[in-house]
Design a protein around this motif. Structure first.
Motif, PDB file in Angstrom:
ATOM      1  N   THR A  20      -2.613  -3.196 -16.080  1.00  0.00           N
ATOM      2  CA  THR A  20      -2.883  -2.084 -15.164  1.00  0.00           C
ATOM      3  C   THR A  20      -2.801  -2.585 -13.729  1.00  0.00           C
ATOM      4  OG1 THR A  20      -4.373  -1.085 -16.787  1.00  0.00           O
ATOM      5  CG2 THR A  20      -4.562  -0.317 -14.513  1.00  0.00           C
ATOM      6  N   VAL A  21      -2.073  -1.832 -12.881  1.00  0.00           N
ATOM      7  CA  VAL A  21      -1.969  -2.167 -11.454  1.00  0.00           C
ATOM      8  C   VAL A  21      -2.363  -0.932 -10.632  1.00  0.00           C
ATOM      9  CG1 VAL A  21      -0.188  -3.896 -11.839  1.00  0.00           C
ATOM     10  CG2 VAL A  21       0.483  -1.540 -11.370  1.00  0.00           C
ATOM     11  N   ARG A  22      -2.805  -1.188  -9.377  1.00  0.00           N
ATOM     12  CA  ARG A  22      -3.196  -0.084  -8.482  1.00  0.00           C
ATOM     13  C   ARG A  22      -2.255  -0.042  -7.290  1.00  0.00           C
ATOM     14  NH1 ARG A  22      -8.218  -1.298  -7.360  1.00  0.00           N
ATOM     15  NH2 ARG A  22      -7.828  -2.271  -5.318  1.00  0.00           N
ATOM     16  N   ASN A  23      -1.702   1.155  -7.051  1.00  0.00           N
ATOM     17  CA  ASN A  23      -0.821   1.383  -5.899  1.00  0.00           C
ATOM     18  C   ASN A  23      -1.650   1.269  -4.617  1.00  0.00           C
ATOM     19  OD1 ASN A  23       0.824   2.522  -3.849  1.00  0.00           O
ATOM     20  ND2 ASN A  23       1.944   3.722  -5.379  1.00  0.00           N
ATOM     21  N   LEU A  24      -1.258   0.368  -3.739  1.00  0.00           N
ATOM     22  CA  LEU A  24      -2.031   0.149  -2.518  1.00  0.00           C
ATOM     23  C   LEU A  24      -1.865   1.278  -1.507  1.00  0.00           C
ATOM     24  CD1 LEU A  24      -1.476  -3.692  -1.970  1.00  0.00           C
ATOM     25  CD2 LEU A  24      -3.451  -2.530  -2.967  1.00  0.00           C
ATOM     26  N   GLN A  25      -0.869   2.162  -1.701  1.00  0.00           N
ATOM     27  CA  GLN A  25      -0.673   3.261  -0.760  1.00  0.00           C
ATOM     28  C   GLN A  25      -1.547   4.459  -1.099  1.00  0.00           C
ATOM     29  OE1 GLN A  25       3.509   4.160  -0.603  1.00  0.00           O
ATOM     30  NE2 GLN A  25       4.061   2.138   0.267  1.00  0.00           N
ATOM     31  N   ASN A  26      -1.672   4.789  -2.385  1.00  0.00           N
ATOM     32  CA  ASN A  26      -2.432   5.985  -2.759  1.00  0.00           C
ATOM     33  C   ASN A  26      -3.558   5.712  -3.755  1.00  0.00           C
ATOM     34  OD1 ASN A  26      -1.105   5.583  -5.190  1.00  0.00           O
ATOM     35  ND2 ASN A  26       0.427   7.188  -4.780  1.00  0.00           N
ATOM     36  N   ASN A  27      -3.778   4.410  -4.111  1.00  0.00           N
ATOM     37  CA  ASN A  27      -4.842   3.992  -5.038  1.00  0.00           C
ATOM     38  C   ASN A  27      -4.675   4.509  -6.466  1.00  0.00           C
ATOM     39  OD1 ASN A  27      -6.317   2.382  -3.239  1.00  0.00           O
ATOM     40  ND2 ASN A  27      -7.446   4.159  -2.437  1.00  0.00           N
ATOM     41  N   SER A  28      -3.513   5.023  -6.810  1.00  0.00           N
ATOM     42  CA  SER A  28      -3.299   5.455  -8.194  1.00  0.00           C
ATOM     43  C   SER A  28      -3.061   4.223  -9.084  1.00  0.00           C
ATOM     44  CB  SER A  28      -2.099   6.396  -8.279  1.00  0.00           C
ATOM     45  OG  SER A  28      -0.919   5.724  -7.871  1.00  0.00           O
ATOM     46  N   GLU A  29      -3.468   4.362 -10.342  1.00  0.00           N
ATOM     47  CA  GLU A  29      -3.318   3.252 -11.289  1.00  0.00           C
ATOM     48  C   GLU A  29      -2.253   3.587 -12.325  1.00  0.00           C
ATOM     49  OE1 GLU A  29      -7.075   2.291 -13.014  1.00  0.00           O
ATOM     50  OE2 GLU A  29      -8.026   1.808 -11.080  1.00  0.00           O
ATOM     51  N   VAL A  30      -1.416   2.600 -12.645  1.00  0.00           N
ATOM     52  CA  VAL A  30      -0.362   2.782 -13.645  1.00  0.00           C
ATOM     53  C   VAL A  30      -0.283   1.523 -14.513  1.00  0.00           C
ATOM     54  CG1 VAL A  30       0.998   4.331 -12.187  1.00  0.00           C
ATOM     55  CG2 VAL A  30       1.412   1.862 -12.109  1.00  0.00           C
ATOM     56  N   LEU A  31       0.353   1.676 -15.668  1.00  0.00           N
ATOM     57  CA  LEU A  31       0.626   0.529 -16.541  1.00  0.00           C
ATOM     58  C   LEU A  31       2.015   0.010 -16.249  1.00  0.00           C
ATOM     59  CD1 LEU A  31      -0.801   1.828 -19.935  1.00  0.00           C
ATOM     60  CD2 LEU A  31      -1.825   0.121 -18.428  1.00  0.00           C
ATOM     61  N   ALA A  32       2.144  -1.305 -16.104  1.00  0.00           N
ATOM     62  CA  ALA A  32       3.442  -1.910 -15.784  1.00  0.00           C
ATOM     63  C   ALA A  32       3.602  -3.213 -16.566  1.00  0.00           C
ATOM     64  CB  ALA A  32       3.558  -2.160 -14.282  1.00  0.00           C
ATOM     65  N   ARG A  33       4.858  -3.513 -16.896  1.00  0.00           N
ATOM     66  CA  ARG A  33       5.164  -4.732 -17.647  1.00  0.00           C
ATOM     67  C   ARG A  33       5.522  -5.858 -16.691  1.00  0.00           C
ATOM     68  NH1 ARG A  33       9.749  -7.001 -19.322  1.00  0.00           N
ATOM     69  NH2 ARG A  33      10.958  -5.185 -18.647  1.00  0.00           N
ATOM     70  N   ILE A  34       4.969  -7.039 -16.948  1.00  0.00           N
ATOM     71  CA  ILE A  34       5.201  -8.182 -16.068  1.00  0.00           C
ATOM     72  C   ILE A  34       6.596  -8.743 -16.325  1.00  0.00           C
ATOM     73  CG2 ILE A  34       4.424 -10.496 -15.438  1.00  0.00           C
ATOM     74  CD1 ILE A  34       1.616  -9.658 -16.328  1.00  0.00           C
ATOM     75  N   ARG A  35       7.444  -8.764 -15.284  1.00  0.00           N
ATOM     76  CA  ARG A  35       8.791  -9.312 -15.406  1.00  0.00           C
ATOM     77  C   ARG A  35       8.803 -10.796 -15.047  1.00  0.00           C
ATOM     78  NH1 ARG A  35      13.859  -6.479 -12.520  1.00  0.00           N
ATOM     79  NH2 ARG A  35      13.725  -5.225 -14.436  1.00  0.00           N
ATOM     80  N   ASP A  36       8.138 -11.172 -13.955  1.00  0.00           N
ATOM     81  CA  ASP A  36       8.063 -12.564 -13.521  1.00  0.00           C
ATOM     82  C   ASP A  36       6.758 -12.747 -12.767  1.00  0.00           C
ATOM     83  OD1 ASP A  36       8.520 -11.614 -10.871  1.00  0.00           O
ATOM     84  OD2 ASP A  36      10.688 -11.710 -11.211  1.00  0.00           O
ATOM     85  N   TYR A  37       6.632 -13.846 -12.042  1.00  0.00           N
ATOM     86  CA  TYR A  37       5.376 -14.179 -11.380  1.00  0.00           C
ATOM     87  C   TYR A  37       5.085 -13.279 -10.174  1.00  0.00           C
ATOM     88  CZ  TYR A  37       5.144 -18.336 -14.302  1.00  0.00           C
ATOM     89  OH  TYR A  37       5.053 -19.176 -15.376  1.00  0.00           O
ATOM     90  N   GLU A  38       6.046 -12.471  -9.756  1.00  0.00           N
ATOM     91  CA  GLU A  38       5.851 -11.648  -8.552  1.00  0.00           C
ATOM     92  C   GLU A  38       6.162 -10.183  -8.794  1.00  0.00           C
ATOM     93  OE1 GLU A  38       8.478 -13.383  -5.731  1.00  0.00           O
ATOM     94  OE2 GLU A  38       7.193 -15.140  -5.361  1.00  0.00           O
TER      95      GLU A  38
END
Length: 327
Positions: free
Chosen positions: A304-322
Motif C-alpha cells: 500500500t502506498v499513499r499519494n503525496l498530492q491528495n493522500n489517497s491510498e492505492v495498492l501497487a506492485r514493486i518493480r525495483d528499489y525506486e
C-alpha cells in the motif's frame, strides 16, 4: 601293594590342590567350552535333518570332531516350505539321543526354527543387503553418510531355493530414520510375503551457521556467516543453502546456531516511509507521481502506498528499489 584309605585321601587332596578333578564326564564338559553352536534358524535341503544342517563348530576340538558329527542323521526334515519350531529343552533332549556326549557342549538358543527346503537369509546378510541397496541412493544427500541402528527381521525364510528377496524404500531416503520393505518374490514373479524394517542415516554436511547473534530485521551479511559440519539427521528443518537473497533476518539466530531457510526473508526493496515513484501505465497514457510506502516489500510484492498530492491510498506492485506500478 594296596593303597591305604588314608593314602588315597591324601592323594585326592593333592590332586584337588593343583586344580585337577577326577570325574567320569565327557571331555567336552570337562573343558567347560561350548564346542558347537546351534543356529536359531536353518533351511534343510534333504529329507533328514543332520547335525551339520543346524550346527557349526566353535573350537579346535569341535572342528576336529566335525567330520564324524556333521553328517550324523537325526530326525525327518519338515515338508518343503514348512517349518518346525523347537524349544531349547526339547532340542537338547533330541540332541542327546542323536549325538550323545556332544550335546553337553552344544550351545542351544531359546528357540530353533527349521524349514524344509528353500533358503534362509540371516540378519547379518540382511544388513549387508540394505547397505548395498542404499549406497547409490543416498550419495547426493551429504558429504558423508553412515547407515546404523538397523531394525530388521532376525531372519527371512524363502520357501523355495529359486525365490528371491528384494528391497524397496517406503519413501525417498532422507537423514534420520528410514523405512524399508523386504519382498519375497517367487519364481513366477508373485510377491508371496512382505516384511518391514528401518535404518538410521547419519548425513554429515557443511552448513551455514551464525558467526554472531543475528537479530530480527537485520540484513544478512556474509561476514556474519560461518560454516560448520553438522549431522542433518538432527536438524529440525530445511537449512539455508547459502544462495539467493539479499536476505534479512525474520527470526533471531543465536551464535553458532544453524541458519534455517525459515529464519530468512527477502530484504525489502522498499521500506515503510520511503518516498518512491508510482507509475501508472495504461493503453494510451503513462503517468507518474511521488508516493510514500506504507509497508515494507520485496521486488514483485504488492504494498500500500499513499499519494503525496491528495493522500489517497492505492495498492501497487514493486518493480525495483525506486518504483512501484499500478495498472
Amino acid at each position: 601293594m594296596q593303597t591305604s584309605p588314608t593314602r588315597f585321601i591324601l592323594v585326592l587332596a593333592l590332586l584337588t590342590a593343583v586344580g585337577l578333578t577326577v570325574r567320569a564326564e565327557p571331555i567336552e564338559a570337562q573343558r567347560g567350552y561350548w564346542h558347537y553352536m546351534i543356529q536359531p534358524v536353518a533351511a534343510v535341503q534333504d529329507e533328514v535333518v543332520r547335525f551339520g544342517d543346524i550346527a557349526v563348530p566353535l573350537t579346535d576340538h569341535g572342528r576336529a570332531q566335525w567330520t564324524s558329527l556333521a553328517d550324523r542323521p537325526m530326525w525327518p526334515a519338515p515338508d518343503s516350505g514348512k517349518t518346525l519350531t523347537f524349544s531349547q529343552d526339547r532340542l537338547a533332549g533330541m540332541l542327546r539321543q542323536y549325538v550323545g556326549h556332544a550335546a553337553a557342549s552344544t550351545r542351544i538358543p531359546s528357540q530353533v526354527v527349521i524349514q524344509g527346503g528353500g533358503q534362509v537369509v540371516l540378519e547379518e546378510e540382511l544388513r549387508s543387503r540394505v547397505v548395498t541397496f542404499l549406497t547409490p541412493k543416498v550419495r547426493s544427500l551429504g558429504e558423508e553418510i553412515t547407515v546404523r541402528d538397523f531394525r530388521l527381521p532376525s531372519h527371512i525364510f524363502l520357501p523355495h531355493i529359486q525365490d528371491t528377496l528384494e528391497l524397496e524404500l517406503a519413501a525417498d531416503p532422507q537423514p534420520g530414520r528410514n523405512s524399508l520393505r523386504f519382498l519375497v518374490r517367487s519364481v513366477d514373479e508373485r510377491i508371496t510375503r512382505r516384511l518391514t524394517g528401518t535404518v538410521f542415516l547419519d548425513v554429515w554436511q557443511t552448513v551455514p551457521t551464525a558467526g554472531r547473534p543475528l537479530n530480527r530485521g537485520n540484513p544478512l551479511d556474509l561476514d556474519d556467516v560461518t560454516f560448520q559440519r553438522k549431522n542433518l539427521a538432527y536438524l529440525r528443518e530445511q537449512v539455508w543453502d547459502g544462495t539467493g537473497g539479499p536476505w534479512q533476518i525474520r527470526s533471531p539466530v543465536g551464535m553458532n546456531q544453524v541458519v534455517y531457510l525459515s529464519a530468512l526473508e527477502p530484504l525489502p526493496a522498499v521500506r515503510r516511509g520511503e518516498v518512491i515513484t508510482l507509475l501508472y501505465e495504461g493503453e494510451l497514457v503513462r503517468l507518474q507521481v511521488q508516493v510514500q510506502a506504507l509497508q515494507d516489500g520485496a521486488i514483485g510484492e504488492t504494498i500500500t502506498v499513499r499519494n503525496l498530492q491528495n493522500n489517497s491510498e492505492v495498492l501497487a506492485r514493486i518493480r525495483d528499489y525506486e518504483t512501484v506500478v499500478v495498472r
